[in-house]
Design an enzyme around this catalytic site. Structure first.
Site, mmCIF file in Angstrom:
data_model
loop_
_atom_site.group_PDB
_atom_site.id
_atom_site.type_symbol
_atom_site.label_atom_id
_atom_site.label_comp_id
_atom_site.label_asym_id
_atom_site.label_seq_id
_atom_site.Cartn_x
_atom_site.Cartn_y
_atom_site.Cartn_z
ATOM 1 N N GLU A 196 0.853 -1.197 0.000
ATOM 2 C CA GLU A 196 0.000 0.000 0.000
ATOM 3 C C GLU A 196 0.882 1.238 0.000
ATOM 4 O O GLU A 196 1.989 1.228 0.553
ATOM 5 C CB GLU A 196 -0.906 0.010 1.239
ATOM 6 C CG GLU A 196 -1.831 1.215 1.291
ATOM 7 C CD GLU A 196 -2.835 1.172 2.450
ATOM 8 O OE1 GLU A 196 -3.666 2.094 2.538
ATOM 9 O OE2 GLU A 196 -2.779 0.216 3.248
ATOM 10 N N ASN A 224 -12.412 -1.157 -0.709
ATOM 11 C CA ASN A 224 -11.690 -1.562 0.500
ATOM 12 C C ASN A 224 -12.397 -1.040 1.742
ATOM 13 O O ASN A 224 -12.655 0.161 1.856
ATOM 14 C CB ASN A 224 -10.262 -0.997 0.484
ATOM 15 C CG ASN A 224 -9.514 -1.286 1.776
ATOM 16 O OD1 ASN A 224 -9.058 -2.400 1.996
ATOM 17 N ND2 ASN A 224 -9.388 -0.297 2.644
ATOM 18 N N GLU A 225 -12.738 -1.916 2.666
ATOM 19 C CA GLU A 225 -13.220 -1.583 4.014
ATOM 20 C C GLU A 225 -14.265 -0.467 4.024
ATOM 21 O O GLU A 225 -14.224 0.426 4.885
ATOM 22 C CB GLU A 225 -12.038 -1.205 4.917
ATOM 23 C CG GLU A 225 -11.167 -2.388 5.291
ATOM 24 C CD GLU A 225 -10.120 -2.055 6.346
ATOM 25 O OE1 GLU A 225 -10.065 -0.898 6.813
ATOM 26 O OE2 GLU A 225 -9.338 -2.952 6.699
ATOM 27 N N TYR A 270 -6.458 -7.853 12.414
ATOM 28 C CA TYR A 270 -5.145 -7.578 12.993
ATOM 29 C C TYR A 270 -5.201 -7.913 14.475
ATOM 30 O O TYR A 270 -6.218 -7.677 15.142
ATOM 31 C CB TYR A 270 -4.763 -6.107 12.802
ATOM 32 C CG TYR A 270 -4.581 -5.716 11.359
ATOM 33 C CD1 TYR A 270 -3.386 -5.988 10.698
ATOM 34 C CD2 TYR A 270 -5.602 -5.088 10.645
ATOM 35 C CE1 TYR A 270 -3.206 -5.636 9.371
ATOM 36 C CE2 TYR A 270 -5.432 -4.735 9.317
ATOM 37 C CZ TYR A 270 -4.234 -5.008 8.686
ATOM 38 O OH TYR A 270 -4.063 -4.663 7.370
ATOM 39 N N GLU A 274 -6.254 -9.017 4.285
ATOM 40 C CA GLU A 274 -5.413 -8.269 5.225
ATOM 41 C C GLU A 274 -5.396 -9.037 6.537
ATOM 42 O O GLU A 274 -6.444 -9.262 7.144
ATOM 43 C CB GLU A 274 -5.936 -6.847 5.480
ATOM 44 C CG GLU A 274 -5.734 -5.886 4.330
ATOM 45 C CD GLU A 274 -6.078 -4.446 4.707
ATOM 46 O OE1 GLU A 274 -5.876 -4.055 5.886
ATOM 47 O OE2 GLU A 274 -6.566 -3.726 3.817
#
Length: 501
Positions: A28, A173-174, A245, A293
């Site tokens: 990224e 994305n998200e 995460y 991710e």
């Protein structure tokens, strides 16, 4: 103190083939992942293309098969047109996601040239935050149509005569996250993703498309977001994404070492939601998941985007990973393999400098973080088919996940050679574990390595790049169809078995 555990390896207990795309990574435009990470014109190792060859060598050693680009949060405010054409004519722009001054000297065509050098498959993300269907179509035409049209000829004029072979596209994305540029409700996003998917499939029905799932499992809309998005997109997309995460910063080491329990719960929850939508739509398609991710991230140390000042290529979330972090990463890789029947794509975020297995210094060296090693060895040796492995082991009580098994494991079997590889983690911080492995007849151990240390906080650095490395395991005993080995406390272990000659 030493505990005891037992597991059986049987080639009849097949889960699914090992999907090479499980060993993906992520680049990224964030911090120093691109600039002074993979791309640094003028670096002693860089050629005319500006790619750091020391980093390229480490990427190949890491075994990365696929790389997602250009974001991440970055993509939701990104104009791909700003990153193509002569570099000297590209505009300097502001990235609102990470409050970065972006000079756009590295863009789509540079990324595709880098993937060719790195020998990895590209996975491209589309901006469905601040842009829409038309801009997505323009990018796909620019990148993949051979010649003779406005956008394909523009690409050729930029020096990329042949079309780029990009088969895998993320539909944003998200966008469930309020931090995202262009944040949407599930229905808003689902409709936009569906219309974009219809247009892209009309352009090329062989493209593989990834719909945005939840950005994490603790967000209030987890589950309902997937259901509503898939009600709009189910028959148009090939994957739905998952992101997770795991943060060790709160000091709860037992829960942190059990992070894979959350990952597996998330995978099974999203798969169940997808299957429910399939049933309501009377669809026979079985949707795959893209865990595009995942990593360990000391997220609580990061003050958030609002804490950042405008800067060019700042040092941003350059976490230093220790032995415990590497064991958790190894356990997350085990979980992805254990669920290979549903997870078809996975990307560790990110590749260089930003919560990364590879670290660099501008103008200086590159080195492997502790988390590099379980990824590299798993990517190298997980071959053939994943086997269902269910260890019988003591349990550990955790504050976040309740009771979890102290031993977490999976294995692969290569039908062509009969070889098997076992991957195992001992989550117990205070006790070693004697693990009995019941084998098919005719196998013998040929390699035994472990990653552990008397100091679980030990880490690598530019000054000590080899402080944490895998080492040959000791004490493995084998007789007939039983192998016994000792798993040290807080450890990741790999054992390879081959057919006796």
């Amino acid at each position: 103190m030493t505990t005891r555990a037992r597991l059986t390896l049987d080639p009849a207990f097949r889960v699914a083939p090992v999907e090479p795309r499980l060993f993906g990574s992520f680049v990224e435009h964030m911090g120093r992942c691109v600039y002074t990470g993979i791309f640094e014109p003028g670096h002693p190792s860089a050629g005319p293309d500006g790619f750091r060859t020391d980093v390229l060598e480490l990427v190949r050693e890491l075994g990365v098969t696929l790389v997602r680009y250009p974001g991440g949060n970055f993509v939701s405010n990104h104009r791909w047109e700003d990153g193509v054409g002569p570099a000297e004519h590209r505009p300097t722009t502001l990235d609102l996601a990470w409050r970065t001054v972006e000079d756009n000297s590295f863009g789509l065509n540079e990324f595709m040239a880098w993937t060719a050098r790195a020998e990895v498959e590209p996975m491209m993300a589309l901006n469905l935050g601040t842009r829409g269907v038309a801009e997505a179509l323009n990018l796909v035409e620019y990148a993949t149509f051979p010649a003779g049209t406005r956008w394909s000829e523009l690409r050729r004029s930029h020096g990329a005569d042949k079309p780029h072979d990009i088969r895998l596209w993320c539909l944003g994305n998200e966008l469930d996250g309020p931090w995202q540029m262009g944040h949407k409700t599930a229905r808003e996003y689902g409709r936009l993703a569906a219309e974009t998917a219809r247009a892209l499939k009309r352009f090329d029905p062989t493209l593989s498309l990834v719909a945005c799932g939840s950005s994490n499992s603790s967000i209030p809309t987890f589950g309902s977001w997937e259901a509503q998005v898939l009600e709009e997109t189910y028959d148009l997309v090939d994957y739905i994404s998952l992101h997770a995460y795991y943060d060790p910063s709160d000091g709860d080491a037992d829960s942190f070492l059990a992070s894979a329990a959350d990952m597996e719960h998330m995978i099974r929850s999203v798969a169940a939601t997808a299957d429910h939508v399939a049933a309501t739509l009377r669809s026979r398609k079985r949707l795959k998941l893209s865990f595009d991710e995942w990593n360990v991230w000391y997220q609580s140390r990061f003050g958030g985007e609002s804490s950042l000042d405008w800067a060019r290529h700042p040092r941003l979330i350059e976490d230093r990973y220790d032995v415990t972090d590497a064991v958790v990463v190894g356990s997350l890789l085990i979980t992805l393999l254990r669920n290979a029947d549903r997870v078809g794509v996975a990307c560790q975020a990110q590749l260089a400098n930003v919560i990364a297995p590879i670290m660099t210094e501008p103008g200086g060296p590159a080195w492997r973080q502790s988390i590099f090693h379980p990824f590299a060895l798993t990517a190298r040796h997980a071959r053939g088919e994943v086997l269902r492995v269910e260890p019988e082991a003591a349990t550990i009580e955790t504050a976040r996940y309740g009771e979890v098994p102290a031993v977490w494991a999976t294995a692969t079997h290569d039908p062509a050679t009969g070889a098997m590889t076992l991957f195992a983690v001992n989550r117990d911080r205070g006790a070693a574990c004697d693990l009995d492995v019941v084998l098919p007849g005719g196998l013998e151990p040929v390699e035994h390595v472990e990653l552990a240390d008397e100091d679980p906080s030990a880490a690598n650095s530019a000054a000590q790049p080899y402080r944490v490395v895998p080492r040959p395991g000791s004490g493995l005993r084998h007789q007939d169809r039983l192998a016994t080995l000792t798993l040290p406390p807080t450890s990741w272990t790999m054992v390879r078995f081959a057919v006796k000659e």
